[in-house]
Structure formats: structure tokens, C-alpha cells
Design a protein around this motif. Structure first.
Motif, PDB file in Angstrom:
ATOM      1  N   ASP B  27       0.804  -1.218   0.000  1.00 45.89           N
ATOM      2  CA  ASP B  27       0.000   0.000   0.000  1.00 45.89           C
ATOM      3  C   ASP B  27       0.839   1.271   0.000  1.00 45.89           C
ATOM      4  N   PHE B  28       2.101   1.121  -0.378  1.00 48.95           N
ATOM      5  CA  PHE B  28       2.940   2.307  -0.527  1.00 48.95           C
ATOM      6  C   PHE B  28       4.083   1.967  -1.473  1.00 48.95           C
ATOM      7  N   GLN B  29       4.717   3.002  -1.978  1.00 48.05           N
ATOM      8  CA  GLN B  29       5.825   2.802  -2.893  1.00 48.05           C
ATOM      9  C   GLN B  29       7.151   2.933  -2.142  1.00 48.05           C
ATOM     10  N   ALA B  30       8.108   2.160  -2.586  1.00 48.84           N
ATOM     11  CA  ALA B  30       9.409   2.164  -1.925  1.00 48.84           C
ATOM     12  C   ALA B  30      10.525   2.165  -2.966  1.00 48.84           C
ATOM     13  N   THR B  31      11.271   3.248  -3.018  1.00 50.53           N
ATOM     14  CA  THR B  31      12.386   3.303  -3.958  1.00 50.53           C
ATOM     15  C   THR B  31      13.572   2.478  -3.460  1.00 50.53           C
ATOM     16  N   THR B  32      13.585   2.205  -2.181  1.00 49.23           N
ATOM     17  CA  THR B  32      14.597   1.309  -1.634  1.00 49.23           C
ATOM     18  C   THR B  32      13.911   0.249  -0.774  1.00 49.23           C
ATOM     19  N   MET B  33      14.503  -0.892  -0.755  1.00 49.00           N
ATOM     20  CA  MET B  33      14.097  -1.965   0.150  1.00 49.00           C
ATOM     21  C   MET B  33      15.373  -2.590   0.690  1.00 49.00           C
ATOM     22  N   PHE B  34      15.237  -3.289   1.783  1.00 48.16           N
ATOM     23  CA  PHE B  34      16.407  -3.867   2.433  1.00 48.16           C
ATOM     24  C   PHE B  34      16.219  -5.360   2.629  1.00 48.16           C
ATOM     25  N   HIS B  71      15.251  -4.765  -8.256  1.00 47.74           N
ATOM     26  CA  HIS B  71      14.157  -3.916  -7.790  1.00 47.74           C
ATOM     27  C   HIS B  71      13.350  -3.511  -9.018  1.00 47.74           C
ATOM     28  N   ALA B  72      12.401  -4.375  -9.368  1.00 49.62           N
ATOM     29  CA  ALA B  72      11.721  -4.269 -10.659  1.00 49.62           C
ATOM     30  C   ALA B  72      10.774  -3.083 -10.758  1.00 49.62           C
ATOM     31  N   SER B  73      10.206  -2.707  -9.635  1.00 47.97           N
ATOM     32  CA  SER B  73       9.246  -1.599  -9.660  1.00 47.97           C
ATOM     33  C   SER B  73       9.266  -0.920  -8.301  1.00 47.97           C
ATOM     34  N   LEU B  74       8.439   0.066  -8.141  1.00 43.51           N
ATOM     35  CA  LEU B  74       8.396   0.793  -6.870  1.00 43.51           C
ATOM     36  C   LEU B  74       7.721   0.008  -5.750  1.00 43.51           C
ATOM     37  N   THR B  75       7.225  -1.178  -6.075  1.00 45.79           N
ATOM     38  CA  THR B  75       6.579  -1.988  -5.043  1.00 45.79           C
ATOM     39  C   THR B  75       7.120  -3.407  -4.973  1.00 45.79           C
ATOM     40  N   LEU B  76       8.144  -3.718  -5.738  1.00 42.05           N
ATOM     41  CA  LEU B  76       8.630  -5.092  -5.777  1.00 42.05           C
ATOM     42  C   LEU B  76      10.151  -5.165  -5.835  1.00 42.05           C
ATOM     43  N   SER B  77      10.695  -5.940  -4.912  1.00 43.46           N
ATOM     44  CA  SER B  77      12.110  -6.282  -4.945  1.00 43.46           C
ATOM     45  C   SER B  77      12.221  -7.792  -4.836  1.00 43.46           C
ATOM     46  N   SER B  90      18.661 -20.409   5.759  1.00 44.21           N
ATOM     47  CA  SER B  90      18.548 -19.315   6.717  1.00 44.21           C
ATOM     48  C   SER B  90      17.146 -18.719   6.634  1.00 44.21           C
ATOM     49  N   PHE B  91      16.944 -17.688   7.430  1.00 40.04           N
ATOM     50  CA  PHE B  91      15.700 -16.936   7.417  1.00 40.04           C
ATOM     51  C   PHE B  91      16.010 -15.587   6.778  1.00 40.04           C
ATOM     52  N   TYR B  92      15.360 -15.290   5.675  1.00 44.91           N
ATOM     53  CA  TYR B  92      15.606 -14.047   4.948  1.00 44.91           C
ATOM     54  C   TYR B  92      14.411 -13.114   5.138  1.00 44.91           C
ATOM     55  N   ILE B  93      14.707 -11.884   5.453  1.00 44.04           N
ATOM     56  CA  ILE B  93      13.659 -10.910   5.758  1.00 44.04           C
ATOM     57  C   ILE B  93      13.895  -9.644   4.942  1.00 44.04           C
ATOM     58  N   CYS B  94      12.814  -9.116   4.395  1.00 48.23           N
ATOM     59  CA  CYS B  94      12.931  -7.856   3.669  1.00 48.23           C
ATOM     60  C   CYS B  94      12.216  -6.758   4.455  1.00 48.23           C
ATOM     61  N   SER B  95      12.586  -5.539   4.163  1.00 51.85           N
ATOM     62  CA  SER B  95      11.871  -4.403   4.745  1.00 51.85           C
ATOM     63  C   SER B  95      11.809  -3.276   3.736  1.00 51.85           C
ATOM     64  N   ALA B  96      10.808  -2.453   3.896  1.00 50.11           N
ATOM     65  CA  ALA B  96      10.660  -1.273   3.048  1.00 50.11           C
ATOM     66  C   ALA B  96      10.396  -0.083   3.949  1.00 50.11           C
ATOM     67  N   LYS B  98       9.002   3.576   5.061  1.00 50.42           N
ATOM     68  CA  LYS B  98       8.004   4.598   4.784  1.00 50.42           C
ATOM     69  C   LYS B  98       8.311   5.727   5.763  1.00 50.42           C
ATOM     70  N   GLY B  99       8.816   6.822   5.243  1.00 50.40           N
ATOM     71  CA  GLY B  99       9.331   7.848   6.128  1.00 50.40           C
ATOM     72  C   GLY B  99      10.571   7.332   6.824  1.00 50.40           C
ATOM     73  N   LEU B 100      10.622   7.494   8.119  1.00 52.56           N
ATOM     74  CA  LEU B 100      11.783   7.068   8.896  1.00 52.56           C
ATOM     75  C   LEU B 100      11.613   5.658   9.468  1.00 52.56           C
ATOM     76  N   GLU B 101      10.499   5.038   9.181  1.00 51.77           N
ATOM     77  CA  GLU B 101      10.212   3.748   9.780  1.00 51.77           C
ATOM     78  C   GLU B 101      10.315   2.632   8.756  1.00 51.77           C
ATOM     79  N   ALA B 102      10.769   1.476   9.215  1.00 48.85           N
ATOM     80  CA  ALA B 102      10.881   0.305   8.356  1.00 48.85           C
ATOM     81  C   ALA B 102       9.730  -0.650   8.629  1.00 48.85           C
ATOM     82  N   PHE B 103       9.186  -1.208   7.576  1.00 49.87           N
ATOM     83  CA  PHE B 103       8.115  -2.197   7.702  1.00 49.87           C
ATOM     84  C   PHE B 103       8.636  -3.505   7.134  1.00 49.87           C
ATOM     85  N   PHE B 104       8.460  -4.562   7.918  1.00 53.02           N
ATOM     86  CA  PHE B 104       9.085  -5.829   7.586  1.00 53.02           C
ATOM     87  C   PHE B 104       8.112  -6.815   6.971  1.00 53.02           C
ATOM     88  N   GLY B 105       8.647  -7.621   6.075  1.00 51.85           N
ATOM     89  CA  GLY B 105       7.902  -8.750   5.580  1.00 51.85           C
ATOM     90  C   GLY B 105       7.897  -9.863   6.607  1.00 51.85           C
TER      91      GLY B 105
END
Lengths: 115, 113
Positions: B27-34, B71-77, B90-96, B98-105
Motif C-alpha cells: 500500500d505504498f511505494q518504496a524506492t529502496t528496500m532492504f 528492484h523491478a518496480s516501486l513496489t517489488l524487490s 537461513s531466514f531471509y527478511i525484507c523491509s521497506a 516509509k518515512g523514517l520507519e521500516a516495515f518488515f515482511g
């Protein structure tokens, strides 16, 4: 380089005991600070965050943390723990406003609460 | 709020094969993801920063050719573990952010057999 240190690897408490988990970071500039909790088998959940303002921040489930800039610390506290607080707790730092979302995590503290 | 969805949640693959993990901001766009990696009983280790429209930035010690990030689009890495070996389990986790806060998968448990 930034680093985050959590002093306690494993903490064991009885229900109703008070909790304090230490977190120190190394970075001289502006920081944003977070505490996350990870319950067994589940993903990370944000407990609380500090960006600016009142250094005493309150989070969910009765947790709070105090940012002490002079000590580079952001300790997590809860007056009375419950068995359901058994989980892994991570302190994390985001350094500077141009690093939005990029977090450096501490080693984690495993909390075991005995009923 | 902000929701990040990661898929699959669990995957088992044979040694030598490649596995793709998707991370979507719903529900938001992310130019970077981690992308992070978490070993059992260990903390999360930042692997790389995924940048929309440009190459990913890898942390020191992370093999670029082993862990391909797109990072194919603003909503997908996507993170592709190439020629996987048991030590990649292992356990792999992504985050995106929004502002100063990270939201995790929700994370992906990868087991290489």
C-alpha cells in the motif's frame, strides 16, 4: 561504522518481575531508535520508536524506553512482565534522516518469563 | 498503515538450484528496500539495499553473484539465491521504509537440502 550492542543475551524472569534490557549504540550524529520483538515462529513487530522529542517513549503492550543521548543508550523497560512476553527482543538504530529504513540491529536478547 | 508482503514464507530446494524470494510493498511505494538474513538464535544481518532503477548496494562480505537483487518496480524487490548450498539455509527478511520507519515482511525460511 555504526554498531548496536545489547548487553544481555538471555534474561530469565518470573511473572510480575520488572524488566530492563540494555541497548547502546555507537554513532555520533542524529539517530532514530527502535525496539522490535519477535515471538517464536513469528516475524518482527515494532514495540516502540524514538525519532525526536520526549526521550521517554511508550510503546505497545506496556513497554517503554528511554533515550539517554549522553550515554548513547536506549534501554527497554516494562514494570511487570507476563508469560506472554517470552520472545526475542532486538534494539535497532537508523542513522540519520537520509538512511530511512536502513537498520543496524543489536545481537538480540532472549527473554524467558516463567509462570 | 504500511504492509510489506514476502513470498514464499517457506521454501525447500535442492543444492545447486536457485530460489527467488519476492518482497512487495502493498500500500505504498518504496524506492529502496532492504534484505536481511537471520541465523538461528542470531540477530538480523543487513545483506543489501535494493534500489529501484539501479544496482543494489551490498554490505561487506555479501556475495553479489550469490545473492542477486532486482528492484523491478516501486513496489517489488526480489532476492534470488543462486546455486544454493546448505550453508545458505537461513531466514531471509525484507523491509521497506516509509518515512523514517521500516516495515518488515513475514520472512522466508529457506532450507537447502
Amino acid at each position: 561504522a555504526q554498531s548496536v550492542s545489547q548487553h544481555n543475551h538471555h534474561v530469565i524472569l518470573s511473572e510480575a518481575a520488572s524488566l530492563e534490557l540494555g541497548c547502546n549504540y555507537s554513532y555520533g550524529g542524529t539517530v532514530n531508535l527502535f525496539w522490535y520483538v519477535q515471538y517464536p515462529g513469528q516475524h518482527l513487530q515494532l514495540l516502540l520508536k524514538y525519532f525526536s522529542g520526549d526521550p521517554l517513549v511508550k510503546g505497545i503492550k506496556g513497554f517503554e524506553a528511554e533515550f539517554i543521548k549522553s550515554k548513547f543508550s536506549f534501554n527497554l523497560r516494562k514494570p511487570s512482565v507476563q508469560w506472554s512476553d517470552t520472545a526475542e527482543y532486538f534494539c535497532a538504530v537508523n542513522a540519520g534522516y537520509n538512511q530511512g529504513g536502513k537498520l543496524i540491529f543489536g545481537q538480540g536478547t532472549e527473554l524467558s518469563v516463567k509462570p | 498503515g504500511a504492509v510489506v508482503s514476502q513470498h514464499p514464507s517457506r521454501v525447500i530446494c535442492k543444492s545447486g538450484t536457485s530460489v527467488k524470494i519476492e518482497c512487495r510493498s502493498l500500500d505504498f511505494q518504496a524506492t529502496t528496500m532492504f534484505w536481511y538474513r537471520q541465523f538461528p538464535k542470531k540477530s538480523l544481518m543487513l545483506m543489501a539495499t535494493s534500489n529501484e532503477g539501479s544496482k543494489a548496494t551490498y554490505e561487506q562480505g555479501v556475495e553479489k553473484d550469490k545473492f542477486l537483487i532486482n528492484h523491478a518496480s516501486l513496489t517489488l524487490s526480489t532476492l534470488t539465491v543462486t546455486s544454493a548450498h546448505p550453508e545458505d539455509s537461513s531466514f531471509y527478511i525484507c523491509s521497506a521504509p516509509k518515512g523514517l520507519e521500516a516495515f518488515f515482511g513475514q520472512g522466508t525460511r529457506l532450507t537447502v537440502v
